[in-house]
Scaffold this motif. Structure first.
Motif, PDB file in Angstrom:
ATOM      1  N   MET A   1       0.818  -1.191   0.000  1.00 43.94           N
ATOM      2  CA  MET A   1       0.000   0.000   0.000  1.00 43.94           C
ATOM      3  C   MET A   1       0.862   1.255   0.000  1.00 43.94           C
ATOM      4  O   MET A   1       0.388   2.345   0.244  1.00 43.94           O
ATOM      5  CB  MET A   1      -0.933  -0.033   1.201  1.00 43.94           C
ATOM      6  N   ASP A   2       2.115   1.117  -0.283  1.00 42.27           N
ATOM      7  CA  ASP A   2       3.015   2.269  -0.261  1.00 42.27           C
ATOM      8  C   ASP A   2       2.743   3.258  -1.391  1.00 42.27           C
ATOM      9  O   ASP A   2       3.208   4.384  -1.349  1.00 42.27           O
ATOM     10  CB  ASP A   2       4.467   1.812  -0.272  1.00 42.27           C
ATOM     11  N   LYS A   3       1.944   2.872  -2.389  1.00 43.77           N
ATOM     12  CA  LYS A   3       1.595   3.783  -3.480  1.00 43.77           C
ATOM     13  C   LYS A   3       0.438   4.699  -3.099  1.00 43.77           C
ATOM     14  O   LYS A   3       0.189   5.689  -3.757  1.00 43.77           O
ATOM     15  CB  LYS A   3       1.199   2.995  -4.730  1.00 43.77           C
ATOM     16  N   LEU A   4      -0.291   4.352  -2.063  1.00 50.45           N
ATOM     17  CA  LEU A   4      -1.476   5.099  -1.664  1.00 50.45           C
ATOM     18  C   LEU A   4      -1.211   5.865  -0.371  1.00 50.45           C
ATOM     19  O   LEU A   4      -0.435   5.422   0.473  1.00 50.45           O
ATOM     20  CB  LEU A   4      -2.653   4.137  -1.462  1.00 50.45           C
ATOM     21  N   PRO A   5      -1.877   7.001  -0.194  1.00 52.41           N
ATOM     22  CA  PRO A   5      -1.689   7.793   1.030  1.00 52.41           C
ATOM     23  C   PRO A   5      -2.143   7.032   2.274  1.00 52.41           C
ATOM     24  O   PRO A   5      -3.065   6.216   2.214  1.00 52.41           O
ATOM     25  CB  PRO A   5      -2.575   9.019   0.812  1.00 52.41           C
ATOM     26  N   ASN A   6      -1.530   7.331   3.390  1.00 52.80           N
ATOM     27  CA  ASN A   6      -1.885   6.690   4.649  1.00 52.80           C
ATOM     28  C   ASN A   6      -3.036   7.405   5.351  1.00 52.80           C
ATOM     29  O   ASN A   6      -3.856   6.774   6.002  1.00 52.80           O
ATOM     30  CB  ASN A   6      -0.650   6.626   5.559  1.00 52.80           C
ATOM     31  N   ASP A   7      -3.114   8.719   5.223  1.00 48.66           N
ATOM     32  CA  ASP A   7      -4.174   9.494   5.854  1.00 48.66           C
ATOM     33  C   ASP A   7      -5.524   9.095   5.265  1.00 48.66           C
ATOM     34  O   ASP A   7      -5.705   9.136   4.044  1.00 48.66           O
ATOM     35  CB  ASP A   7      -3.912  10.984   5.633  1.00 48.66           C
ATOM     36  N   PRO A   8      -6.492   8.694   6.102  1.00 48.54           N
ATOM     37  CA  PRO A   8      -7.774   8.202   5.586  1.00 48.54           C
ATOM     38  C   PRO A   8      -8.524   9.195   4.699  1.00 48.54           C
ATOM     39  O   PRO A   8      -9.156   8.798   3.723  1.00 48.54           O
ATOM     40  CB  PRO A   8      -8.578   7.876   6.843  1.00 48.54           C
ATOM     41  N   MET A   9      -8.489  10.474   5.016  1.00 45.57           N
ATOM     42  CA  MET A   9      -9.212  11.460   4.211  1.00 45.57           C
ATOM     43  C   MET A   9      -8.559  11.643   2.837  1.00 45.57           C
ATOM     44  O   MET A   9      -9.256  11.770   1.827  1.00 45.57           O
ATOM     45  CB  MET A   9      -9.303  12.795   4.947  1.00 45.57           C
ATOM     46  N   ILE A  10      -7.248  11.648   2.803  1.00 43.98           N
ATOM     47  CA  ILE A  10      -6.542  11.764   1.520  1.00 43.98           C
ATOM     48  C   ILE A  10      -6.693  10.463   0.738  1.00 43.98           C
ATOM     49  O   ILE A  10      -6.862  10.472  -0.478  1.00 43.98           O
ATOM     50  CB  ILE A  10      -5.068  12.149   1.736  1.00 43.98           C
ATOM     51  N   ASP A  27     -12.230  -3.962  -6.940  1.00 42.87           N
ATOM     52  CA  ASP A  27     -11.433  -5.182  -7.136  1.00 42.87           C
ATOM     53  C   ASP A  27     -10.355  -4.973  -8.192  1.00 42.87           C
ATOM     54  O   ASP A  27      -9.212  -5.407  -8.019  1.00 42.87           O
ATOM     55  CB  ASP A  27     -12.324  -6.361  -7.537  1.00 42.87           C
ATOM     56  N   GLU A  28     -10.713  -4.325  -9.286  1.00 46.36           N
ATOM     57  CA  GLU A  28      -9.740  -4.062 -10.351  1.00 46.36           C
ATOM     58  C   GLU A  28      -8.597  -3.178  -9.839  1.00 46.36           C
ATOM     59  O   GLU A  28      -7.429  -3.455 -10.097  1.00 46.36           O
ATOM     60  CB  GLU A  28     -10.431  -3.396 -11.537  1.00 46.36           C
ATOM     61  N   LEU A  29      -8.937  -2.139  -9.098  1.00 53.63           N
ATOM     62  CA  LEU A  29      -7.921  -1.249  -8.535  1.00 53.63           C
ATOM     63  C   LEU A  29      -6.993  -2.032  -7.604  1.00 53.63           C
ATOM     64  O   LEU A  29      -5.770  -1.924  -7.705  1.00 53.63           O
ATOM     65  CB  LEU A  29      -8.594  -0.104  -7.773  1.00 53.63           C
ATOM     66  N   CYS A  30      -7.575  -2.814  -6.696  1.00 50.64           N
ATOM     67  CA  CYS A  30      -6.770  -3.577  -5.734  1.00 50.64           C
ATOM     68  C   CYS A  30      -5.869  -4.592  -6.414  1.00 50.64           C
ATOM     69  O   CYS A  30      -4.706  -4.742  -6.042  1.00 50.64           O
ATOM     70  CB  CYS A  30      -7.678  -4.256  -4.711  1.00 50.64           C
ATOM     71  N   ASP A  31      -6.399  -5.279  -7.419  1.00 51.73           N
ATOM     72  CA  ASP A  31      -5.579  -6.244  -8.163  1.00 51.73           C
ATOM     73  C   ASP A  31      -4.423  -5.548  -8.864  1.00 51.73           C
ATOM     74  O   ASP A  31      -3.280  -6.006  -8.807  1.00 51.73           O
ATOM     75  CB  ASP A  31      -6.419  -6.998  -9.194  1.00 51.73           C
ATOM     76  N   ASP A  32      -4.710  -4.443  -9.507  1.00 54.03           N
ATOM     77  CA  ASP A  32      -3.691  -3.726 -10.256  1.00 54.03           C
ATOM     78  C   ASP A  32      -2.617  -3.130  -9.348  1.00 54.03           C
ATOM     79  O   ASP A  32      -1.442  -3.154  -9.673  1.00 54.03           O
ATOM     80  CB  ASP A  32      -4.345  -2.627 -11.093  1.00 54.03           C
ATOM     81  N   MET A  33      -3.030  -2.597  -8.210  1.00 48.34           N
ATOM     82  CA  MET A  33      -2.095  -1.936  -7.303  1.00 48.34           C
ATOM     83  C   MET A  33      -1.538  -2.887  -6.247  1.00 48.34           C
ATOM     84  O   MET A  33      -0.721  -2.487  -5.425  1.00 48.34           O
ATOM     85  CB  MET A  33      -2.762  -0.737  -6.639  1.00 48.34           C
ATOM     86  N   ASN A  34      -1.993  -4.145  -6.279  1.00 50.95           N
ATOM     87  CA  ASN A  34      -1.537  -5.157  -5.336  1.00 50.95           C
ATOM     88  C   ASN A  34      -1.742  -4.709  -3.883  1.00 50.95           C
ATOM     89  O   ASN A  34      -0.813  -4.719  -3.079  1.00 50.95           O
ATOM     90  CB  ASN A  34      -0.077  -5.534  -5.594  1.00 50.95           C
ATOM     91  N   VAL A  35      -2.981  -4.283  -3.587  1.00 54.87           N
ATOM     92  CA  VAL A  35      -3.331  -3.884  -2.223  1.00 54.87           C
ATOM     93  C   VAL A  35      -4.507  -4.726  -1.735  1.00 54.87           C
ATOM     94  O   VAL A  35      -5.280  -5.253  -2.543  1.00 54.87           O
ATOM     95  CB  VAL A  35      -3.675  -2.382  -2.111  1.00 54.87           C
TER      96      VAL A  35
END
Length: 59
Positions: A1-10, A27-35
């Motif tokens: 999840m290092d590609k995505l912000p940690n702050d919940p609002m961001i 699901d597509e986003l999670c598969d693609d970003m491996n999160v």
């Protein structure tokens, strides 16, 4: 999840932008970003947001 912000609002804003512009589903986003989808949903649920499959966004 290092590609995505940690702050919940961001994270909320970033995910909705990605879902609107680049992905047809969470699901597509999670598969693609491996999160982990459950992790994302739980993190956003902790601040009151839930994913709407029909609208393909968190609200």
């Amino acid at each position: 999840m290092d590609k995505l912000p940690n702050d919940p609002m961001i994270l909320f804003s970033t995910l909705n932008m990605l879902l609107r512009d680049d992905y047809t589903s969470l699901d597509e986003l999670c598969d693609d970003m491996n999160v982990d989808r459950t992790h994302l949903e739980n993190k956003l649920a902790s601040v009151g947001f839930e994913y709407s499959r029909e609208n393909n966004k968190f609200w």
